[in-house]
Design a protein around this motif. Structure first.
Motif, PDB file in Angstrom:
ATOM      1  N   SER A   1      73.281  51.682  56.145  1.00  0.00           N
ATOM      2  CA  SER A   1      74.560  51.959  55.492  1.00  0.00           C
ATOM      3  C   SER A   1      74.307  52.129  53.996  1.00  0.00           C
ATOM      4  N   HIS A   2      73.277  51.419  53.493  1.00  0.00           N
ATOM      5  CA  HIS A   2      72.920  51.542  52.068  1.00  0.00           C
ATOM      6  C   HIS A   2      71.682  52.431  51.925  1.00  0.00           C
ATOM      7  N   PRO A   3      71.859  53.615  51.347  1.00  0.00           N
ATOM      8  CA  PRO A   3      70.767  54.598  51.330  1.00  0.00           C
ATOM      9  C   PRO A   3      69.502  54.161  50.591  1.00  0.00           C
ATOM     10  N   SER A   4      69.629  53.323  49.565  1.00  0.00           N
ATOM     11  CA  SER A   4      68.419  52.937  48.815  1.00  0.00           C
ATOM     12  C   SER A   4      67.502  52.037  49.651  1.00  0.00           C
ATOM     13  N   GLU A   5      68.018  51.523  50.770  1.00  0.00           N
ATOM     14  CA  GLU A   5      67.273  50.497  51.510  1.00  0.00           C
ATOM     15  C   GLU A   5      66.298  51.117  52.521  1.00  0.00           C
ATOM     16  N   GLN A   6      65.355  51.862  51.957  1.00  0.00           N
ATOM     17  CA  GLN A   6      64.357  52.577  52.777  1.00  0.00           C
ATOM     18  C   GLN A   6      63.572  51.654  53.711  1.00  0.00           C
TER      19      GLN A   6
ATOM     20  N   MET B   1      70.797  46.600  60.043  1.00  0.00           N
ATOM     21  CA  MET B   1      69.524  46.595  59.317  1.00  0.00           C
ATOM     22  C   MET B   1      69.660  47.005  57.843  1.00  0.00           C
ATOM     23  N   HIS B   2      69.235  46.101  56.978  1.00  0.00           N
ATOM     24  CA  HIS B   2      69.320  46.315  55.519  1.00  0.00           C
ATOM     25  C   HIS B   2      68.003  45.944  54.848  1.00  0.00           C
ATOM     26  N   SER B   3      67.967  46.190  53.527  1.00  0.00           N
ATOM     27  CA  SER B   3      66.866  45.686  52.697  1.00  0.00           C
ATOM     28  C   SER B   3      67.461  45.013  51.479  1.00  0.00           C
ATOM     29  N   GLN B   4      66.730  44.023  50.971  1.00  0.00           N
ATOM     30  CA  GLN B   4      67.244  43.282  49.820  1.00  0.00           C
ATOM     31  C   GLN B   4      66.193  43.204  48.716  1.00  0.00           C
TER      32      GLN B   4
ATOM     33  N   SER C   1      72.586  55.296  46.254  1.00  0.00           N
ATOM     34  CA  SER C   1      71.994  53.957  46.338  1.00  0.00           C
ATOM     35  C   SER C   1      72.690  53.069  47.353  1.00  0.00           C
ATOM     36  N   ARG C   2      73.997  52.864  47.165  1.00  0.00           N
ATOM     37  CA  ARG C   2      74.714  51.968  48.090  1.00  0.00           C
ATOM     38  C   ARG C   2      75.938  52.632  48.710  1.00  0.00           C
ATOM     39  N   SER C   3      76.123  53.926  48.455  1.00  0.00           N
ATOM     40  CA  SER C   3      77.378  54.547  48.869  1.00  0.00           C
ATOM     41  C   SER C   3      77.145  55.851  49.618  1.00  0.00           C
TER      42      SER C   3
HETATM   43 ZN    ZN Z   1      72.327  46.660  52.259  1.00  0.00          ZN
END
Ligand code: ZN
Length: 517
Positions: free
Chosen positions: A201-206, A297-300, A251-253
């Motif tokens: 959902s958050h594009p920067s979170e490759q 699934m995300h990245s932080q 990045s997040r949108s």
């Molecule tokens: Zn995220």
């Protein structure tokens, strides 16, 4: 006439702009992202009597997402940068990366094979300096996982007879949102376990997408464990739920500035097509039966992997225990995810997890998993995040889902106690502990025997592990909430399997795990 002589003859200003004109920065390609850049200095220094080196200092301003039109109080993110520099061969380039972070980011000479900058090239956070070997270089926050890669992996997975691909809708800009349905179609779906997974959902979170790709590779693999999993489970997987954001390098949108992670409690008029189509598909599927598990699934940016475990006070004690069981199972050998890395937050209706919890309560475990960008377990001296380490973590995630669902497999087998004396064992259903099924056992006496059995086990050697019941807490000891190896079992002939354990007073017994060698 040699160039150096021209410089000597012409005014300084001209020479500077002559040097400036050599290096260009652009982001006009898939997932490219750059706010602006400025070459702030350049010079030519003698490095020996005969040789000179051109040095460039460049400010890179990462691009902010548009202001979120639904949640205008949110500060837009500019985490993702991905740009191309040309004219850099043999030059010393200093980059100052602004609005984001540069902690050993990546570069590539072909836009395909990416490498981390060495620690010596990124001594100060957000500053990178390097002499590049080729004229064109791509620089990115993490290895890009593009919409095109997602499409090509989907086409590859779709070749398997047990994978079905369905376009469940289109993004705001008309890109396909594809869902994979993975299951052994020779067995009816009724009664199978059901797992929903979505990502990005958050594009920067490759890294999240690289990890999810590895998990899917394990699910579709030609291994006994994958075949057993597919026989008993239906997976619904949407690997990329925000294709516009990914393709456009946000990045997040999405391209409109909306963060689709936090709109799930809003009316349709205040969210995006991407959320609406997911809700519609999930509602359609859960009308048949609820999911057992939903992974988001995300990245932080923290230097550790984590699950966002929902607190007991916002859910229930038993639900907390189930989440910690999944979390602990994912830790595997604990190289990539360890007890201290777990994160906790209250269940919130605006997230997909809250939307599921409000409908299905304890029946479904909906949870977010985060992968880091840098290194694991807060240990910079350990392994850094890479396609390889995310692939290893993807196998840990596969095994965790397998064990969490208690798949009745042939080469990875989880058994709960079959026979025990009630005089010797106390049956405990304590929601402050982490265990399989509805209860675990505690020995009341010395030398209490307990039996595990299975009607059929193929002959061979099996590694045997026992589950050590630990607390459903924020952290726990090294030997708790994990499979502890207890020996090797030799099954001489295919057929009935029986194993006897012995416990001292106060010791617990729960599940055992057999892994075929
Ligand atoms: Zn995220």
């Amino acid at each position: 006439m040699p160039k150096t002589l021209i410089c000597m003859l012409l005014p300084t200003l001209f020479c500077s702009s002559f040097l400036f004109s050599q290096v260009r920065v652009s982001s006009e390609f898939e997932s490219g992202s750059l706010g602006k850049y400025e070459i702030i200095d350049s010079s030519k220094v003698k490095i020996s009597d005969k040789d000179s080196l051109k040095i460039y200092s460049v400010n890179i301003f990462s691009r902010f997402d548009p202001l979120n039109p639904i949640d205008t109080a949110l500060a837009p993110s500019a985490r993702w940068y991905y740009f191309k520099m040309t004219g850099v061969k043999g030059k010393q380039i200093f980059l100052n990366i602004k609005n984001s972070e540069a902690i050993r980011p990546f570069y590539s000479y072909d836009g395909i094979n990416f490498k981390r900058f060495d620690a010596s090239e990124n001594i100060n956070r957000n500053q990178v300096f390097k002499i590049f070997q080729k004229d064109t270089v791509y620089i990115s926050h993490y290895i890009p996982y593009t919409y095109s890669r997602n499409q090509s992996k989907i086409r590859e997975w779709a070749q398997k007879p047990f994978v079905k691909v369905e376009e469940i809708g289109k993004s705001q800009n008309g890109l396909a949102v594809d869902m994979l349905t993975i299951t052994d179609t020779s067995i009816p779906d009724k009664g199978k376990k059901r797992v929903w997974i979505h990502g990005r959902s958050h594009p920067s979170e490759q890294p999240a997408n690289w990890h999810l790709e590895a998990l899917i590779n394990n699910i579709v693999a030609d291994t006994p464990e994958a075949r057993d999993m597919r026989r008993e489970t239906v997976f619904y997987i949407v690997p990329m739920i925000n294709p516009d954001g990914v393709a456009g390098g946000y990045s997040r949108s999405t391209s409109t500035g909306v963060n689709i992670e936090i709109n799930w409690d809003r009316p349709d008029s205040l969210t995006m097509p991407e959320v609406k189509l997911l809700k519609k598909k999930i509602s359609q599927l859960t009308a048949e039966a609820p999911f057992d598990l939903l992974l988001n699934m995300h990245s932080q940016i923290a230097n550790s992997a984590t699950y966002w475990i929902h607190t007991a006070k916002s859910t229930s004690g038993r639900f907390l225990g189930k989440q910690i069981l999944l979390s602990s199972l994912t830790m595997g050998d604990r190289n990539y995810y360890a007890p201290g890395d777990q994160s906790f937050s209250d269940m919130g209706s605006r997230y997909p997890e809250g939307w599921i919890w409000n409908q299905f309560g304890e029946k479904t475990v909906p949870i977010t998993f985060e992968t880091p960008y840098t290194f694991f377990t807060n240990n910079p001296a350990g392994e850094w995040v890479s396609t390889e380490s995310l692939s290893a973590l993807g196998l840990n995630s596969f095994n965790a889902v397998y064990d969490f669902l208690k798949i009745d497999g042939n080469s990875r087998i989880i058994l709960e106690p079959a026979k025990f004396s009630k005089r010797r064992w106390e049956n405990i259903s304590d929601s402050s502990k982490v265990f399989f099924g509805d209860n675990f056992l505690k020995s009341k006496k010395e030398k209490s025997k307990i039996y595990f059995s299975k009607p059929y086990l193929e002959k061979g050697n099996y590694k045997l592990f026992v589950w050590f019941v630990g607390p459903a807490g924020t952290t726990f000891d090294e030997h708790e909430n994990r499979w502890i190896k207890a020996g090797i079992v030799n099954q001489k002939n295919s057929g009935k399997f029986k194993w006897k354990g012995v416990a001292q007073s106060g010791e617990t017994a729960d599940a055992i795990l057999l892994i075929k060698e």
